[in-house]
Write a protein that holds these residues in place. Structure first.
Motif, short mmCIF file in Angstrom:
data_model
loop_
_atom_site.label_atom_id
_atom_site.label_comp_id
_atom_site.label_asym_id
_atom_site.label_seq_id
_atom_site.Cartn_x
_atom_site.Cartn_y
_atom_site.Cartn_z
N UNK A 1 0.50 -0.93 -0.31
CA UNK A 1 0.23 -0.17 0.10
C UNK A 1 1.30 1.13 -0.05
N UNK A 2 1.77 1.49 -0.92
CA UNK A 2 3.11 2.26 -0.48
C UNK A 2 2.60 3.56 -1.25
N UNK A 3 1.90 2.86 -2.52
CA UNK A 3 1.92 3.58 -3.39
C UNK A 3 2.56 4.72 -3.85
N UNK A 4 3.33 3.70 -4.23
CA UNK A 4 4.39 4.66 -5.49
C UNK A 4 5.16 3.55 -6.26
N UNK A 5 5.46 4.07 -7.61
CA UNK A 5 6.62 2.49 -7.99
C UNK A 5 8.05 3.29 -8.80
N UNK A 6 8.56 2.64 -8.98
CA UNK A 6 9.67 3.10 -8.87
C UNK A 6 9.85 3.05 -10.79
N UNK A 7 10.97 3.54 -11.37
CA UNK A 7 10.21 3.02 -12.73
C UNK A 7 11.85 3.82 -13.57
N UNK A 8 12.61 4.69 -12.90
CA UNK A 8 14.16 5.71 -12.93
C UNK A 8 14.44 6.14 -11.48
N UNK B 1 8.90 1.23 8.93
CA UNK B 1 9.31 2.95 8.14
C UNK B 1 9.64 2.98 8.18
N UNK B 2 11.19 2.49 9.10
CA UNK B 2 12.46 2.81 8.70
C UNK B 2 13.22 3.07 8.03
N UNK B 3 13.22 2.52 6.19
CA UNK B 3 13.13 2.13 5.05
C UNK B 3 11.87 2.64 3.77
N UNK B 4 12.36 3.40 3.44
CA UNK B 4 10.73 3.09 2.49
C UNK B 4 11.19 1.84 1.36
N UNK B 5 12.40 1.29 1.17
CA UNK B 5 12.15 0.24 0.49
C UNK B 5 13.35 -0.91 0.50
N UNK B 6 13.41 -1.85 -0.34
CA UNK B 6 14.84 -3.04 -0.24
C UNK B 6 15.00 -2.44 -1.33
N UNK B 7 15.81 -2.72 -1.92
CA UNK B 7 16.78 -3.36 -3.69
C UNK B 7 17.54 -4.27 -3.53
#
Length: 326
Positions: free
Chosen positions: A170-177, A231-237
């Motif tokens: 439910x983060x509501x964001x997408x990563x394309x670049x 919530x300490x990070x927004x994402x894990x790559x």
């Protein structure tokens, strides 16, 4: 001109068709399996120590390509990452037995070469220390082909390399670049190709006048996921297989973006890695082509939900991730 590898692949294909079956043993149609006791399933996967691994028969023509010392020893000594996560290489429900797609594929390669696989779980950096010292015959541990690594190692590809950004559900964001991660706090494993890509994206953001990426590092996958949920990070790559497995099994996160492990301009490839000029890479590639041809390779990828990362054949030392610019 017919090369030795072409000839061996042809012989392996005949074996798969039953025309050159070694010692009367079957192949994909009669895969060798073990018992089924003490199993635990998660997301439809068997996570118990008894793995029912797909097996295949020895191919004499491929085994003949091995260095004599390895052939006489009868074992294939392989390194896998001790910090691995499902479904790559991880511990079964007994907290001891190593399981995962990397071990399944490595076991098939060893089968085709007539060898018993011997797995050594070590830290990421020690995988390469082991190769350099000659302790390991190879590494099956989600290693991406890079131009830099090709200076010291030989590669036989067996899977596509895709990365994924995993965020809280439910983060509501997408990563394309690069612009999509500007100002975000992203966790990544140190010393990996995904770290190089993220560092490069952060530099691109700064050059364009955007905020850099706040890059964080943790010790284990569980640490990353705790940080994500708190919530300490927004994402894990990380590797797409790990992210896809975690999304399926935990149900608390989602994939918000995917990219090639080699960056925007090249499809990354995962490969069996061996010390340069060890004499093993042709045998690895031939064995991989053999299991692709006889169907056991597809069985393993389907088992772990990684069909999309299949390769049609193994490539030896293909173009890899570009060199790091200093």
């Amino acid at each position: 001109m017919t090369t030795r590898r072409t000839l061996l692949t042809a012989l392996a294909s005949l074996t798969a068709l039953g025309l050159l079956t070694a010692c009367g043993e079957g192949d994909a149609s009669s895969a060798i399996t073990s018992g089924t006791s003490d199993q635990k399933k998660e997301g439809g996967l068997n996570l118990g120590p008894e793995q029912n691994r797909v097996r295949t028969a020895k191919v004499d023509a491929l085994a003949a390509e091995l260095p004599e010392a390895v052939r006489k020893r009868g074992t294939l000594v392989l390194g896998v990452s001790s910090g691995g996560a499902a479904p790559l290489a991880f511990r079964a429900t007994d907290d001891k037995t190593l399981i995962g797609v990397e071990l399944d594929l490595a076991s098939l390669v060893a089968d085709a070469l007539g060898l018993k696989p011997e797995f050594n779980a070590v830290s990421w950096e020690n995988l390469f220390v082991g190769l350099d010292s000659g302790k390991y015959d190879g590494v099956f541990s989600n290693v991406t082909v890079t131009e830099e690594r090709k200076d010291k190692y030989d590669f036989a590809t067996y899977r596509l390399d895709d990365l994924a950004f995993e965020a809280k559900k439910g983060s509501g964001w997408k990563v394309k670049g690069p612009g999509d991660v500007a100002g975000k706090t992203i966790a990544v494993d140190s010393g990996t190709n995904q770290e190089k890509i993220l560092v490069d994206w952060s530099a691109q953001n700064e050059k364009a006048g955007r905020e850099p990426v706040d890059i964080k590092y943790f010790q284990t996958p569980s640490d990353y996921y705790l940080a994500l949920q708190s919530g300490r990070i927004d994402a894990y790559l990380g590797p797409n297989p790990v992210a896809a497995y975690h999304v399926l099994s935990a149900g608390q996160s989602e994939i918000v973006g995917k990219l090639s492990g080699a960056g925007d301009k090249l499809q990354g490839k995962i490969a069996a890695t061996t010390k340069k000029d060890s004499g093993l890479v042709e045998a690895y590639a031939g064995a991989i082509d053999h299991i692709v041809g006889n169907g056991t390779y597809a069985q393993v990828l389907k088992r772990w939900g990684l069909d999309s990362e299949a390769v049609p054949k193994s490539e030896i030392n293909p173009p890899g991730l570009p060199r790091t610019r200093n």
